[in-house]
Design a protein around this motif. Structure first.
Motif, PDB file in Angstrom:
ATOM      1  N   ASP A  90       0.787  -1.301  -0.072  1.00 28.60           N
ATOM      2  CA  ASP A  90       0.113  -0.079   0.013  1.00 28.60           C
ATOM      3  C   ASP A  90       0.865   1.270  -0.097  1.00 28.60           C
ATOM      4  O   ASP A  90       0.953   1.942   0.838  1.00 28.60           O
ATOM      5  CB  ASP A  90      -0.833  -0.123   1.159  1.00 28.60           C
ATOM      6  CG  ASP A  90      -1.861   1.202   1.388  1.00 28.60           C
ATOM      7  OD1 ASP A  90      -2.341   1.577   0.241  1.00 28.60           O
ATOM      8  OD2 ASP A  90      -2.187   1.598   2.515  1.00 28.60           O
ATOM      9  N   PRO A  91       1.561   1.557  -1.086  1.00 33.78           N
ATOM     10  CA  PRO A  91       2.346   2.510  -1.184  1.00 33.78           C
ATOM     11  C   PRO A  91       1.702   4.035  -0.988  1.00 33.78           C
ATOM     12  O   PRO A  91       2.464   5.184  -0.475  1.00 33.78           O
ATOM     13  CB  PRO A  91       3.196   2.606  -2.493  1.00 33.78           C
ATOM     14  CG  PRO A  91       2.219   1.619  -3.272  1.00 33.78           C
ATOM     15  CD  PRO A  91       1.725   0.804  -2.444  1.00 33.78           C
ATOM     16  N   VAL A 143      -1.697  -2.581  12.029  1.00 36.11           N
ATOM     17  CA  VAL A 143      -1.164  -3.352  10.835  1.00 36.11           C
ATOM     18  C   VAL A 143      -0.095  -2.727  10.115  1.00 36.11           C
ATOM     19  O   VAL A 143      -0.521  -1.708   9.541  1.00 36.11           O
ATOM     20  CB  VAL A 143      -2.351  -3.984  10.074  1.00 36.11           C
ATOM     21  CG1 VAL A 143      -1.909  -4.984   9.140  1.00 36.11           C
ATOM     22  CG2 VAL A 143      -3.474  -4.774  11.035  1.00 36.11           C
ATOM     23  N   THR A 144       1.095  -3.423   9.942  1.00 35.90           N
ATOM     24  CA  THR A 144       2.120  -2.691   9.161  1.00 35.90           C
ATOM     25  C   THR A 144       1.935  -3.437   7.917  1.00 35.90           C
ATOM     26  O   THR A 144       1.336  -4.430   7.446  1.00 35.90           O
ATOM     27  CB  THR A 144       3.393  -3.127   9.808  1.00 35.90           C
ATOM     28  OG1 THR A 144       3.891  -4.495   9.923  1.00 35.90           O
ATOM     29  CG2 THR A 144       3.794  -2.463  11.317  1.00 35.90           C
ATOM     30  N   THR A 145       2.397  -2.340   7.041  1.00 35.26           N
ATOM     31  CA  THR A 145       2.766  -3.049   5.621  1.00 35.26           C
ATOM     32  C   THR A 145       3.975  -3.310   5.137  1.00 35.26           C
ATOM     33  O   THR A 145       5.009  -2.736   5.819  1.00 35.26           O
ATOM     34  CB  THR A 145       2.202  -1.827   4.714  1.00 35.26           C
ATOM     35  OG1 THR A 145       2.808  -0.536   4.859  1.00 35.26           O
ATOM     36  CG2 THR A 145       0.648  -1.479   4.789  1.00 35.26           C
ATOM     37  N   PRO A 146       4.104  -4.166   4.059  1.00 36.32           N
ATOM     38  CA  PRO A 146       3.042  -4.851   3.499  1.00 36.32           C
ATOM     39  C   PRO A 146       2.181  -5.946   4.208  1.00 36.32           C
ATOM     40  O   PRO A 146       2.630  -6.561   5.012  1.00 36.32           O
ATOM     41  CB  PRO A 146       3.701  -5.720   2.314  1.00 36.32           C
ATOM     42  CG  PRO A 146       5.050  -5.898   2.864  1.00 36.32           C
ATOM     43  CD  PRO A 146       5.386  -4.743   3.583  1.00 36.32           C
ATOM     44  N   VAL A 147       0.853  -6.134   4.078  1.00 38.37           N
ATOM     45  CA  VAL A 147       0.091  -6.782   4.693  1.00 38.37           C
ATOM     46  C   VAL A 147      -0.008  -8.293   4.267  1.00 38.37           C
ATOM     47  O   VAL A 147      -0.058  -8.235   2.918  1.00 38.37           O
ATOM     48  CB  VAL A 147      -1.440  -6.281   4.962  1.00 38.37           C
ATOM     49  CG1 VAL A 147      -2.290  -7.298   5.538  1.00 38.37           C
ATOM     50  CG2 VAL A 147      -1.397  -4.965   5.147  1.00 38.37           C
ATOM     51  N   ALA A 169      -8.817  -8.222  -4.976  1.00 36.01           N
ATOM     52  CA  ALA A 169      -7.456  -8.042  -5.864  1.00 36.01           C
ATOM     53  C   ALA A 169      -7.815  -6.574  -6.450  1.00 36.01           C
ATOM     54  O   ALA A 169      -6.770  -5.857  -6.676  1.00 36.01           O
ATOM     55  CB  ALA A 169      -6.989  -9.165  -6.542  1.00 36.01           C
ATOM     56  N   ASP A 170      -8.814  -6.635  -7.404  1.00 34.96           N
ATOM     57  CA  ASP A 170      -9.287  -5.591  -8.267  1.00 34.96           C
ATOM     58  C   ASP A 170      -9.182  -4.210  -7.474  1.00 34.96           C
ATOM     59  O   ASP A 170      -8.790  -3.145  -8.081  1.00 34.96           O
ATOM     60  CB  ASP A 170     -10.541  -5.576  -9.012  1.00 34.96           C
ATOM     61  CG  ASP A 170     -10.214  -6.682 -10.259  1.00 34.96           C
ATOM     62  OD1 ASP A 170      -8.932  -7.088 -10.348  1.00 34.96           O
ATOM     63  OD2 ASP A 170     -11.137  -6.927 -11.004  1.00 34.96           O
ATOM     64  N   GLN A 171      -9.789  -4.313  -6.241  1.00 35.29           N
ATOM     65  CA  GLN A 171     -10.089  -3.175  -5.528  1.00 35.29           C
ATOM     66  C   GLN A 171      -8.803  -2.538  -5.105  1.00 35.29           C
ATOM     67  O   GLN A 171      -8.555  -1.271  -4.814  1.00 35.29           O
ATOM     68  CB  GLN A 171     -11.176  -3.266  -4.563  1.00 35.29           C
ATOM     69  CG  GLN A 171     -12.384  -3.423  -5.007  1.00 35.29           C
ATOM     70  CD  GLN A 171     -13.530  -3.297  -3.766  1.00 35.29           C
ATOM     71  OE1 GLN A 171     -13.628  -2.290  -3.214  1.00 35.29           O
ATOM     72  NE2 GLN A 171     -14.288  -4.407  -3.567  1.00 35.29           N
ATOM     73  N   VAL A 172      -7.891  -3.733  -4.666  1.00 37.83           N
ATOM     74  CA  VAL A 172      -6.510  -3.111  -4.050  1.00 37.83           C
ATOM     75  C   VAL A 172      -5.765  -2.332  -5.159  1.00 37.83           C
ATOM     76  O   VAL A 172      -5.141  -1.413  -5.000  1.00 37.83           O
ATOM     77  CB  VAL A 172      -5.745  -4.445  -3.578  1.00 37.83           C
ATOM     78  CG1 VAL A 172      -4.167  -4.020  -3.391  1.00 37.83           C
ATOM     79  CG2 VAL A 172      -6.362  -4.767  -2.354  1.00 37.83           C
ATOM     80  N   THR A 173      -5.817  -3.095  -6.450  1.00 42.87           N
ATOM     81  CA  THR A 173      -4.842  -2.421  -7.658  1.00 42.87           C
ATOM     82  C   THR A 173      -5.602  -1.078  -8.306  1.00 42.87           C
ATOM     83  O   THR A 173      -4.903  -0.459  -8.693  1.00 42.87           O
ATOM     84  CB  THR A 173      -4.740  -3.434  -8.582  1.00 42.87           C
ATOM     85  OG1 THR A 173      -5.777  -3.911  -8.910  1.00 42.87           O
ATOM     86  CG2 THR A 173      -3.932  -4.551  -7.933  1.00 42.87           C
ATOM     87  N   GLY A 174      -7.111  -1.182  -8.008  1.00 43.01           N
ATOM     88  CA  GLY A 174      -7.763  -0.133  -8.691  1.00 43.01           C
ATOM     89  C   GLY A 174      -7.936   1.066  -7.614  1.00 43.01           C
ATOM     90  O   GLY A 174      -7.428   1.965  -7.695  1.00 43.01           O
ATOM     91  N   ARG A 179      -0.652  -2.730  -4.672  1.00 47.63           N
ATOM     92  CA  ARG A 179       0.000  -3.976  -5.503  1.00 47.63           C
ATOM     93  C   ARG A 179      -0.505  -5.161  -4.537  1.00 47.63           C
ATOM     94  O   ARG A 179      -0.369  -5.289  -3.404  1.00 47.63           O
ATOM     95  CB  ARG A 179       1.374  -3.982  -5.603  1.00 47.63           C
ATOM     96  CG  ARG A 179       1.790  -2.592  -6.708  1.00 47.63           C
ATOM     97  CD  ARG A 179       3.300  -2.676  -6.974  1.00 47.63           C
ATOM     98  NE  ARG A 179       4.131  -2.652  -5.890  1.00 47.63           N
ATOM     99  CZ  ARG A 179       4.689  -1.613  -5.698  1.00 47.63           C
ATOM    100  NH1 ARG A 179       4.102  -0.355  -6.025  1.00 47.63           N
ATOM    101  NH2 ARG A 179       5.579  -1.616  -4.316  1.00 47.63           N
ATOM    102  N   ILE A 180      -0.658  -6.159  -5.149  1.00 45.67           N
ATOM    103  CA  ILE A 180      -0.951  -7.546  -4.418  1.00 45.67           C
ATOM    104  C   ILE A 180      -0.531  -8.710  -5.257  1.00 45.67           C
ATOM    105  O   ILE A 180      -0.440  -8.631  -6.634  1.00 45.67           O
ATOM    106  CB  ILE A 180      -2.594  -7.576  -4.465  1.00 45.67           C
ATOM    107  CG1 ILE A 180      -2.993  -8.809  -3.682  1.00 45.67           C
ATOM    108  CG2 ILE A 180      -3.304  -7.714  -5.904  1.00 45.67           C
ATOM    109  CD1 ILE A 180      -4.586  -8.765  -3.205  1.00 45.67           C
ATOM    110  N   SER A 181      -0.260  -9.818  -4.539  1.00 42.08           N
ATOM    111  CA  SER A 181       0.393 -11.065  -5.079  1.00 42.08           C
ATOM    112  C   SER A 181      -0.532 -12.005  -4.429  1.00 42.08           C
ATOM    113  O   SER A 181      -0.540 -12.011  -3.244  1.00 42.08           O
ATOM    114  CB  SER A 181       1.835 -11.240  -5.013  1.00 42.08           C
ATOM    115  OG  SER A 181       2.339 -11.246  -3.704  1.00 42.08           O
ATOM    116  N   ILE A 182      -0.895 -13.142  -5.077  1.00 42.75           N
ATOM    117  CA  ILE A 182      -1.435 -14.074  -4.318  1.00 42.75           C
ATOM    118  C   ILE A 182      -0.634 -15.554  -5.009  1.00 42.75           C
ATOM    119  O   ILE A 182      -0.855 -15.834  -6.064  1.00 42.75           O
ATOM    120  CB  ILE A 182      -2.994 -14.227  -5.097  1.00 42.75           C
ATOM    121  CG1 ILE A 182      -3.843 -12.929  -4.787  1.00 42.75           C
ATOM    122  CG2 ILE A 182      -3.729 -15.578  -4.316  1.00 42.75           C
ATOM    123  CD1 ILE A 182      -5.180 -12.771  -5.303  1.00 42.75           C
TER     124      ILE A 182
END
Length: 212
Positions: A90-91, A143-147, A169-174, A179-182
């Motif tokens: 979450d930059p 909660v610290t990032t990255p989560v 995932a779409d809401q995180v990137t949108g 950025r998100i990785s699964i």
């Protein structure tokens, strides 16, 4: 008089991409197979208990298993199994409590049996998210990032549940511009435990005595 009403509500899947529909179908098939296997195990246990052959041993074994399962659900027992590891960066500080809750709910809907955040917070029924954008808290703790969200369950179903079009995932990137990785994992270890609070008012009731 007969009145006919037409439902004009949009079908939530009518605009979904073919790949998304395939993922949903695969997740449903995996969940169906899991439930069928669970039904088969329960039927075998029932027949064993009915037959009377070593009934007490089977009953004790099933009781221990149920206690362990309930402990995992309540967050008082450690858990290990296949699942997913989701990393959210979450930059721009736009990750919100509402979005975190939605991500957890999507994993639960996809069949997650145990969820942990940042190797420290065990997610249970009473878990709540607070704070604000870029300052999310879990049960009042920052909660610290990255989560990092780890969940145990069918890895394909969980990955599909989190990456569905318009979902977490779409809401995180949108919306959150993050950025998100699964990652699907063959073994996820969840060893954080939920500390149960002592009841303030309720206490075990004593066995009732016959009135004279």
């Amino acid at each position: 008089m007969l009145q006919i009403r037409t439902n004009n509500a949009d079908n939530p899947y009518q605009n979904a991409r073919q790949d998304d529909l395939v993922q949903i179908l695969d997740g449903l098939n995996s969940e169906s197979r899991r439930l069928e296997a669970e039904i088969e195990d329960l039927q075998k246990t029932r027949e064993t208990l009915r037959s009377g052959a070593d009934r007490q041993r089977v009953a004790r074994s099933e009781t221990r298993k149920r206690i362990g399962d309930l402990g995992i659900l309540a967050g008082t027992e450690k858990a290990q199994g296949p699942g997913v590891r989701i990393t959210v960066k979450d930059p721009n500080g736009k990750l919100t409590p509402e979005l975190m809750l939605e991500g957890v709910e999507e994993l639960r809907d996809a069949g997650a049996e145990a969820i942990e955040i940042n190797d420290h917070y065990r997610v249970v029924a009473s878990t709540w998210f607070g704070g604000g954008a870029g300052n999310v808290t879990v049960d009042g703790q920052p909660v610290t990032t990255p989560v990092v969200i780890e969940a145990i369950g069918d890895s394909d179903s969980l990955a599909s549940g989190a990456s569905f079009r318009g979902g977490f995932a779409d809401q995180v990137t949108g919306n959150a511009q993050g950025r998100i990785s699964i990652d699907r994992e063959s073994s996820v270890i969840i060893d954080s435990l939920h500390t149960q609070k002592k009841n303030q008012y309720a206490h075990p009731a004593s066995s009732p005595t016959a009135k004279r």
